[in-house]
Design an enzyme around this catalytic site. Structure first.
Site, short mmCIF file in Angstrom:
data_model
loop_
_atom_site.label_atom_id
_atom_site.label_comp_id
_atom_site.label_asym_id
_atom_site.label_seq_id
_atom_site.Cartn_x
_atom_site.Cartn_y
_atom_site.Cartn_z
N ARG A 236 0.60 -1.27 -0.08
CA ARG A 236 0.10 0.37 0.10
C ARG A 236 1.12 1.06 -0.79
O ARG A 236 2.09 1.35 0.57
CB ARG A 236 -1.08 0.32 1.37
CG ARG A 236 -2.01 -1.00 0.82
CD ARG A 236 -2.98 -0.37 0.35
NE ARG A 236 -4.03 -1.01 0.61
CZ ARG A 236 -4.73 -2.22 -0.93
NH1 ARG A 236 -3.60 -2.62 -1.72
NH2 ARG A 236 -5.51 -2.57 -1.22
N HIS A 284 -1.54 1.05 -9.55
CA HIS A 284 -2.38 -0.45 -8.60
C HIS A 284 -2.97 -1.05 -9.70
O HIS A 284 -3.77 -1.84 -9.03
CB HIS A 284 -2.97 1.00 -7.40
CG HIS A 284 -3.22 -0.23 -6.60
ND1 HIS A 284 -3.96 0.39 -5.06
CD2 HIS A 284 -3.69 -1.70 -6.30
CE1 HIS A 284 -4.10 -0.59 -4.12
NE2 HIS A 284 -4.13 -1.69 -4.84
#
Ligand code: NDP
Ligand code: OXD
Length: 321
Positions: A236, A284
């Site tokens: 993350r 992502h």
């Protein structure tokens, strides 16, 4: 008896997250259960027994008084953990082969890219420069994986098979054949000291936020064949201090970085990461959640739960993952 409805709350993703596509898939696997796409579809909140969510707005899930289970449509639950009004029902995360293999592909691709000096070779090609450098074998490189969970353990095993030296670091101690395992804060430095390519597959929690910072990068192996250690982060964005990454790339503390996740997504247009020569950037999508695999996974879990079976991959809320 009418089955409790499944509400889909899907926000803020790439085109893989088209809510209508997910609704169509869920309808195929949910039999006669009503699947409602919120907030667009009108529905009585008391009819909703299950929610399948991606980045729900904080407070959104508190609206369902008869909610029994929340299914996060990804592996990382940090967005949900940040919701102070999250109902106290089991929260299930994704842990399925499909996602695990996709992440392994990303990790193997990027480890090999740095190991095989691809940034230098592509640069040479663009410059029409025939100048091969010595290529060391995989066994000369130690890949250190932060996070030996579902994703980290699988990637570690495959990297080992390719021939890399592989180590791993987690909260609790692991025993994985052929992988040197380190655990906890006390062993972090020993793990870092021998790491040439650092792969981060940690969840974002209060304990891990900002862990990828200058102090940590400075402890990585300084005598690697790569010249300088490499960072690969697909966990993350909140795990990384982005100013520190840029400073460390600029001063040589890091040789290169592959980054799939960022503190702000989409990455702002003026970010230095976009055209930094030492950065390989992806939006992502290291491991997309597949609507077919995950809708079946959720439908199977609901069927099991309704016949008294146990839910799998329930998040431990105290740990935050
Ligand atoms: P798991 O929960 O299976 O594994 C998490 C691992 O991190 C465990 O080994 C755990 O240790 C370790 N860990 C957690 N906290 C700490 C800590 N404080 N110190 C040391 N180790 C710690 O997660 P997954 O492998 O399924 O997924 C990992 C993350 O990958 C997700 O949370 C998500 O953020 C990210 N992800 C990113 C995707 C992308 O496309 N970029 C796609 C999918 C996931 P222990 O084993 O001791 O519990
Ligand atoms: C996940 C993700 O957590 O896609 O599954 O980021």
């Amino acid at each position: 008896m009418t089955k409790g409805a499944l509400a889909l709350l899907i926000h803020g993703g790439t085109d893989n997250w088209s809510p209508e596509r997910w609704k169509a898939r869920f309808e195929q696997v949910c039999g006669d259960r009503r699947v409602v796409l919120l907030p667009a579809a009108g529905c009585d909140p008391s009819e909703v027994h299950y929610a399948a969510v991606w980045k729900p707005v904080p407070g959104e899930l508190a609206a369902f008084p008869n909610l029994k289970v929340i299914f996060n449509l990804g592996a990382g639950v940090d967005a949900l953990m940040a919701d102070k009004s999250l109902p106290e029902v089991p929260l299930v995360r994704v842990a399925v082969d499909d996602l695990t293999r996709r992440m392994m592909e990303y990790v193997v691709l990027h480890v090999l890219m740095h190991h095989r000096q691809e940034l230098y070779l592509r640069d040479s090609q663009r410059a029409r420069r025939w100048a091969p450098k010595y290529q060391w074998p995989a066994s000369a490189i130690s890949v250190g994986i932060m996070g030996l969970g579902t994703l980290g353990t699988h990637a570690a095993r495959i990297l080992k098979q390719i021939g890399f030296g592989v180590t791993g670091w987690s909260r609790s101690r692991k025993e994985i054949e052929g992988i040197a395992c380190f655990a906890g804060g006390a062993q972090l430095e020993a793990f870092l000291r021998r790491t040439d390519i650092l792969v981060c597959l940690l969840p974002l929690t209060a304990d891990t936020r900002g862990i990828l910072n200058h102090g940590l990068f400075a402890k990585l192996n300084r005598t690697s064949p790569l010249g300088a250690p490499v960072l690969i982060n697909a966990g993350r964005g909140g795990l990384q201090n982005e100013a520190d990454i840029l400073a460390c790339l600029d001063d040589g503390t890091l040789g290169a970085a592959s980054l799939d996740v960022f503190t702000q997504e989409p990455l702002p247009a003026d970010s230095r990461f976009w055209n930094h020569p030492k950065v390989v950037l992806t939006p992502h999508n290291a491991a997309d959640t597949d609507a077919d695999a995950i809708s079946r996974y959720v439908a199977d879990q609901i069927a099991r739960f309704e016949t008294g079976g146990k839910l799998e991959n329930v998040v431990d809320r105290r740990r935050g993952y």
